[in-house]
Design an enzyme around this catalytic site. Structure first.
Site, PDB file in Angstrom:
ATOM      1  N   ARG A   1       0.831  -1.202   0.000  1.00 56.45           N
ATOM      2  CA  ARG A   1       0.000   0.000   0.000  1.00 56.45           C
ATOM      3  C   ARG A   1       0.872   1.261   0.000  1.00 56.45           C
ATOM      4  NH1 ARG A   1      -5.354   1.799   0.506  1.00 56.45           N
ATOM      5  NH2 ARG A   1      -6.147  -0.320   0.552  1.00 56.45           N
TER       6      ARG A   1
ATOM      7  N   ALA B   1      -9.130  -1.169   6.058  1.00 58.26           N
ATOM      8  CA  ALA B   1      -8.943  -0.606   4.722  1.00 58.26           C
ATOM      9  C   ALA B   1     -10.045   0.402   4.381  1.00 58.26           C
ATOM     10  CB  ALA B   1      -8.861  -1.715   3.670  1.00 58.26           C
TER      11      ALA B   1
ATOM     12  N   GLU C   1      -9.639   6.151   6.569  1.00 60.73           N
ATOM     13  CA  GLU C   1      -8.207   6.419   6.493  1.00 60.73           C
ATOM     14  C   GLU C   1      -7.806   7.649   5.683  1.00 60.73           C
ATOM     15  OE1 GLU C   1      -7.643   2.307   5.181  1.00 60.73           O
ATOM     16  OE2 GLU C   1      -6.095   2.167   6.690  1.00 60.73           O
TER      17      GLU C   1
HETATM   18  N1  LUZ Z   1      -5.662  -4.426   5.399  1.00 66.81           N
HETATM   19  C1  LUZ Z   1      -5.431  -5.292   4.402  1.00 66.81           C
HETATM   20  C2  LUZ Z   1      -5.714  -3.105   5.198  1.00 66.81           C
HETATM   21  O1  LUZ Z   1      -5.360  -6.482   4.651  1.00 66.81           O
HETATM   22  N2  LUZ Z   1      -5.288  -4.823   3.151  1.00 66.81           N
HETATM   23  C3  LUZ Z   1      -5.344  -3.511   2.851  1.00 66.81           C
HETATM   24  O2  LUZ Z   1      -5.208  -3.129   1.700  1.00 66.81           O
HETATM   25  C4  LUZ Z   1      -5.553  -2.604   3.918  1.00 66.81           C
HETATM   26  N3  LUZ Z   1      -5.579  -1.295   3.694  1.00 66.81           N
HETATM   27  C5  LUZ Z   1      -5.758  -0.469   4.713  1.00 66.81           C
HETATM   28  C6  LUZ Z   1      -5.930  -0.973   5.987  1.00 66.81           C
HETATM   29  N4  LUZ Z   1      -5.919  -2.271   6.223  1.00 66.81           N
HETATM   30 MO1  MOS Z   2      -6.729  -0.932   9.133  1.00 69.33          MO
HETATM   31  S1  MOS Z   2      -4.967  -0.007   9.172  1.00 69.33           S
HETATM   32  O1  MOS Z   2      -7.186  -1.852  10.338  1.00 69.33           O
HETATM   33  O2  MOS Z   2      -7.756  -0.336   8.107  1.00 69.33           O
END
Ligand code: LUZ
Ligand code: MOS
Length: 770
Positions: free
Chosen positions: A308, A507, A728
């Site tokens: 990411r 996410a 986010e």
């Molecule tokens: N968790 C994940 C995440 O497994 N994949 C992601 O792309 C993601 N992005 C943001 C926060 N958690």
């Molecule tokens: Mo996440 S960093 O738990 O979207």
């Protein structure tokens, strides 16, 4: 919707009556867990003698790797993480043994009686060293568009250097915890503080050698998570479950704050090498960037987080030629993990810092550089996905109006001219944030809805409520489709028996995918209810027709039913309404199903890791923010005088919840880049384990003036009912504070380079060096 939508948890939170895991009086016979945490970052484990501890009064068991009936393995994506290490200790705070006692005091005393022998090994703590030794979980990842060496060699200007960003402690209010309760038939019920019921169920079932259906995971609500419970909750659930399996008694695992900060992973520190080429107006020609992260002792989510970061290193800018390389490095720190933004803030910080450097090099306003390079609709991101509906330029214009940008710049210049010990600075930070799990298979969700015979409704989705009020958003969706007030809808705990195989609530997709699953279930219910509704409406209309024979004949189709205002009617006969509750009673009498299951998967998301290309995101969220700060050059302290945020969020399901998310995210990032200071010593021990020594922003640090403008939009790519994700993306806005402080410092000292975070010490050091 006329009145502002209800906030489901508001009254409960404000009156202190919302219940959290571990709040309840301990169950009869409940055991309390305490851990022997490793005092060293890297060592060969020679022996662990628990006999004295186990013999103390009030001790039910001392549990080690020998007690695990299944696999001593809690890794999920990469299976590299034992629950208890058996030969090599990998980080300070790693649990080595668990004591189960009648009370926590006796558990603590017994922990002290465990005899641990180890032989210390040299720990690797920093990215450079790990990278030099090739300590990566997987080989380097790449995304390449064009020939970067050629493009750089023909660029009028090239800058090269390193950029670093530090870790961040999640500091959720509710520490890590899990209550485990034995049920019959070997089953175990887990009240787990996790964002991922599926992961806990799956990992615990492997650990205990039980089928998944014997592990029931329930999450009533979390007291904050921020990614710190996307994976990190699993290990504590495993301990509680194992303790219950061994003793057949209820077990409570509940960390104190200092244990939590000591033993859990944080946001990944990054260190990145760049070469960037641009021309004399500041147009970007090429970027060659290597992103290196400090992943800690085990892989955890480090690969996805690195990915990411790679996906976001372009942020809001079209960079025609680019090479992005990423390596996640293994070190002897607690396994770093998901944290709001999931690598994107670390990647975005790199390009934003570079834009600031370019502006200084060319002696231009950084906002002009940002505008020249902003994504236009349809430009391709480095991984080949077209950036559709890019609104960056419009949002910049709106931000300039809102903040009266030109006048503000003049005002700041004037202030700085008049003052020598105090300086002001401003900076603008945009965001383009990709929405979807980049691991495409996670983009699926389920919902189960029951309508009870009194017309009240129970909804379960896979999403976990953690203060973001996904529950309210899901209720808004169901309420609109069934046409009933939100007060009549209950959103239940997330529970593997009602909704299985749920992706983590993460996410930023919680409301998108679970709201869509709930929408689909509610739409099925409307279909199921149309026959009985039609029968009732028909009766009503027939009575009227008898009284008035000018009435037109009934339309033959049943699709024109309206569910609204707690009533149901036919669009053709708006004067003949039946009550929703009467309909439900009638439907039950007619033996019509009053439950429905909804399943949703996000369309058009895929990514080919080998080629570094694909369409990983369903859509993007756009926005920008401006911060104005005043810095005291004598003390290095600062204050945010004003913050302006312009955030595009589609057709919001709930403006106040979105507003809360936007402000909270801004402040949380502000904490990362200018308030919090995470430090580990040369032995790999985190130094600040308490709120008094690990300072996070509080209400007092809110900007003096804070303006949030949400820009409505109609997007072809938005999610449930036209809304867009908010969890986010707004985190990125907080970076504007860092650059505003740096700009203030530069007014006194033009070449100053501020160390991240911009805490007073960094400011004073930058002035000393400059
Ligand atoms: N968790 C994940 C995440 O497994 N994949 C992601 O792309 C993601 N992005 C943001 C926060 N958690
Ligand atoms: Mo996440 S960093 O738990 O979207």
């Amino acid at each position: 919707m006329k009145k502002p939508p209800w906030h489901i948890s508001g009254r409960l939170h404000v009156t202190g009556s919302s219940q959290f895991i571990g709040d309840s009086t301990p169950l009869p016979g409940m055991l309390h867990a305490k851990f022997l945490f490793s005092p060293v970052a890297h060592a060969r484990l020679l022996s662990l003698d628990t006999s004295v501890a186990a013999g103390l009064s009030g001790i039910a068991a001392v549990i080690t790797a020998n007690d695990i009936p299944g696999e001593n393995q809690i890794g999920h994506v990469i299976k590299d993480e034992p629950l208890f290490p058996v030969d090599v200790i990998k980080y300070v705070g790693q649990p080595l043994a668990m004591v189960l006692a009648e009370d926590t005091l006796r558990a603590e005393q017994a922990v002290k009686m465990i005899k641990l022998k180890y032989e210390e090994l040299v720990p690797i703590l920093e990215i450079d060293e790990a990278d030099a030794r090739g300590e990566w979980y997987v080989p380097e990842r790449r995304i390449v568009a064009g020939d970067v060496d050629t493009a750089l060699s023909s660029s009028p200007y090239v800058l090269e250097g390193w950029i670093e960003s530090p870790a961040q402690e999640h500091f959720y209010m509710e520490s890590q915890r899990c209550d485990a309760i034995p049920l019959d038939d070997e089953r175990i019920l887990l009240y787990s503080a996790t964002q991922s019921t599926m992961e806990v169920q799956e990992v615990v079932s492997h650990l205990l050698a039980l089928p998944a259906h014997k592990i029931i995971v329930d999450v009533p609500r979390l007291g904050g998570a921020f990614g710190g419970k996307e994976r990190s909750g699993t290990i504590w659930a495993c301990f509680a479950a194992l303790g219950t399996q061994v003793t057949r008694r209820p077990v409570r695992v509940l960390l104190e704050r200092r244990e939590d900060i000591l033993a859990t992973g944080k946001r990944h520190p990054f260190k990145s090498h760049y070469r960037i080429g641009f021309d004399d107006v500041g147009r970007l020609r090429a970027l060659d960037v290597e992103l290196l992260s400090n992943g800690g002792a085990y892989a955890d989510l480090s690969i996805a987080i690195l990915e990411r970061a790679m996906f976001h290193v372009d942020n809001a800018y079209h960079i025609p030629v680019i090479r992005i390389r990423g390596r996640a490095c293994r070190t002897n720190l607690p396994p770093n993990t998901a944290f709001r933004g999931f690598g994107a803030p670390q990647g975005i910080y790199v390009i934003e810092r570079l834009i600031e450097l370019i502006a200084r090099q060319l002696n231009k306003d950084a906002l002009e550089i940002r505008k020249i390079n902003a994504y236009r609709d349809g430009d391709l991101a480095p991984y080949g996905q077209p950036v559709r509906e890019s609104r960056i330029l419009d949002l910049f214009s709106r931000l300039e109006q809102l903040s009266d940008y030109r006048a503000l710049r003049k005002q700041v210049e004037g202030f700085n001219h008049r003052h020598h010990h105090k300086k002001q600075g401003i900076a603008v930070t945009p965001v383009k944030f990709g929405i979807s799990f980049t691991t495409a298979l996670l983009n699926q969700a389920s919902a189960l809805i029951w309508i009870y015979i009194d017309g009240s409704v129970s909804v379960t989705t896979g999403s976990v409520e953690m203060g973001q009020e996904v529950n309210t958003k899901v209720a808004v969706v169901v309420s609109r489709i069934l046409g009933i007030p939100i007060e009549r809808i209950r959103i239940e705990s997330s529970n593997t028996q009602r909704v299985g195989n749920a992706s983590p609530t993460a996410a930023s997709t919680g409301s998108d995918i679970n709201g869509n699953a709930a929408r689909i279930a509610a739409e099925k219910l409307v279909k199921q209810l149309s026959e009985p509704a039609w029968e009732l409406i028909n009766e009503l209309i027939k009575d009227t027709i008898a009284a008035d024979d000018h009435h037109p004949p009934l339309p033959p189709d049943r699709d024109g039913l309206v569910f609204a205002d707690d009533m149901v009617w036919s669009a053709a006969y708006p004067d003949h309404k039946i009550k929703f509750s009467a309909l439900i009673r009638h439907a039950y009498n007619q033996r019509i199903a009053l439950a429905a299951y909804g399943y949703y998967r996000t369309p058009d998301v895929w990514f080919d890791r080998d080629r570094g290309a694909g369409h990983p995101f369903h859509y993007y969220v756009f926005g920008c923010a401006l911060s104005q700060v005043e810095v005291d050059l004598m003390t290095g302290e600062h204050r945010i005088m004003a913050a302006y945020i312009v955030h595009e969020n589609g057709q919001t399901l709930h403006p106040e919840i979105d507003r809360g998310q936007i402000i909270g995210a801004y402040i949380q990032c502000y904490g990362w880049c200018a308030v919090e200071d995470i430090v580990h010593d040369k032995y790999g021990r985190y130094m600040a384990l308490t709120p008094s020594t690990y300072k996070i922003p509080s209400l007092r640090e809110l900007p003096d003036k804070l303006v949030v403008e949400m820009v409505e939009s109609k997007s072809r790519f938005a999610s449930v009912m036209g809304s867009k994700a908010t969890g986010e993306p707004p985190f990125i806005y907080g970076l504007s504070v860092f650059f505003a402080i740096e700009n203030a410092v530069r007014d006194a000292c033009p070449d100053a380079q501020l160390h991240f975070p911009a805490i007073p010490e960094s400011v004073v050091m930058a002035l000393d060096r400059g």
